[in-house]
Design a protein around this motif. Structure first.
Motif, short mmCIF file in Angstrom:
data_model
loop_
_atom_site.label_atom_id
_atom_site.label_comp_id
_atom_site.label_asym_id
_atom_site.label_seq_id
_atom_site.Cartn_x
_atom_site.Cartn_y
_atom_site.Cartn_z
N ASP A 265 0.85 -1.19 0.00
CA ASP A 265 0.00 0.00 0.00
C ASP A 265 0.88 1.23 0.00
N SER A 283 1.97 -5.11 2.41
CA SER A 283 0.62 -5.35 2.94
C SER A 283 0.35 -6.85 3.00
N LYS A 286 -3.03 -7.65 1.25
CA LYS A 286 -3.00 -7.72 -0.22
C LYS A 286 -2.30 -8.99 -0.69
#
Length: 334
Positions: A265, A283, A286
């Motif tokens: 991010d 992240s 993610k």
């Protein structure tokens, strides 16, 4: 059609469709080779294209082999008439009775296709909005995959005004540029795409255009609702693939080009001097979502290869990576 079409009727349809599609003797020779038909050895297309095709088709002795030729005609010519005849024999494609590929959209964020299901029993769809932004390949996808030559022949039928009179190299350049319009602005993905088609054009002298087509920005899943309508969380994590190849024997290969946005991010931080700086922070959320989507893709029968954006920082670097990858993946000449 309720009953099976007689083989002699299928043969007649094949002759008519192939001769009409070829339009001339030289193109008929090339098409005959791609259909895997033997040359009878005593007759030439210049002596009469219909008679020539009947002689070629007479070398096909069994109904099973005839069906195989008919499938190849659908692949190369896109004949709905022969496709309907094949259905009476119970013939289906590798992935079902009807398939379509929606790819290479060039309409940006506002160009997402809106799709309606017009026949749920055969998964037939219709794009009701933004169709003009997308390439939609809706011919049967058979077990030997989708070659660049097949895609070129389809593109000719889609854009006759642009392609009439142009040879396959010229049509290749047109279609490559059209597909490139769908690629995102950061360079790695486009470098990969350009390197692949540079390889295809380079190898044409040895293996022709019967090489796999590399399709960019392909819709894998489709969700008509926005992330906001889902409360900020999409049930389908990956709706588009960076690249797709459909290979022989039903192999489906996905290639994803990963930038930092795939696993991090962007976060704004303050430096010791008080300046605001932006940094990419890893992240786990993610990364976990990406791995879950990868697992689903593999379990659905796709082969997946990931390429890091840092591996594609220049055209020479991209070409070396692409040549090395596809020399091994496709086992074709360098």
């Amino acid at each position: 059609m309720d009953s099976t079409v007689p083989p002699e009727v299928l043969r007649e349809a094949i002759v008519e469709e192939v001769v009409t599609f070829a339009g001339g003797a030289q193109r008929l020779y090339s098409l005959r080779e791609r259909l895997g038909l033997e040359w009878p050895g005593h007759l030439y297309a210049e002596d009469g294209m219909v008679a020539y095709m009947w002689e070629c088709l007479d070398t096909v002795k069994t109904d099973r082999d005839l069906i195989g030729v008919a499938q190849r005609v659908v692949r190369q010519v896109g004949s709905q008439r022969i496709e309907e005849m094949l259905r009476t024999y119970g013939v289906r494609t590798e992935f079902g009775e009807f398939q379509n590929l929606i790819f290479a959209g060039n309409g940006g964020r506002d160009g997402k296709p809106e799709i309606a299901l017009v026949d749920a029993t055969s998964n037939r769809i219709k794009i009701t909005k933004n169709r003009h932004f997308w390439l939609v390949y809706d011919r049967p996808l058979l077990s030997w995959g989708l070659s660049w030559q097949t895609l070129l022949d389809w593109w000719r039928s889609e854009e006759p005004g642009k392609t009439d009179g142009a040879d396959d190299h010229a049509v290749s350049r047109m279609l490559i540029e059209r597909m490139a319009e769908s690629l995102p602005t950061p360079p790695p993905q486009e470098l990969f795409f350009r390197a692949y088609y540079k390889r295809v054009l380079r190898q044409h002298a040895e293996v022709g255009f019967e090489q796999p087509a590399l399709l960019p920005e392909v819709h894998l899943h489709y969700d008509p609702y926005t992330a906001r309508q889902h409360g900020g969380k999409r049930p389908l994590a990956r709706q588009r693939m960076d690249f797709l190849l459909l290979l022989n024997d039903g192999r489906r290969v996905v290639i994803e080009v990963d930038g930092a946005q795939h696993y991090s991010d962007k976060v704004k931080l303050k430096s010791l001097e008080g300046a605001v700086i932006e940094r990419s922070i890893a992240s786990p959320t993610k990364y976990g979502a990406m791995m879950a989507a990868d697992r689903d893709l593999k379990l659905d029968g796709y082969e997946l290869f990931r390429v890091g954006g840092k591996e594609l920082q220049s055209a020479p670097q991209a070409q070396a990576l692409v040549d090395g990858l596809f020399n091994r993946l496709l086992s074709s000449p360098s």
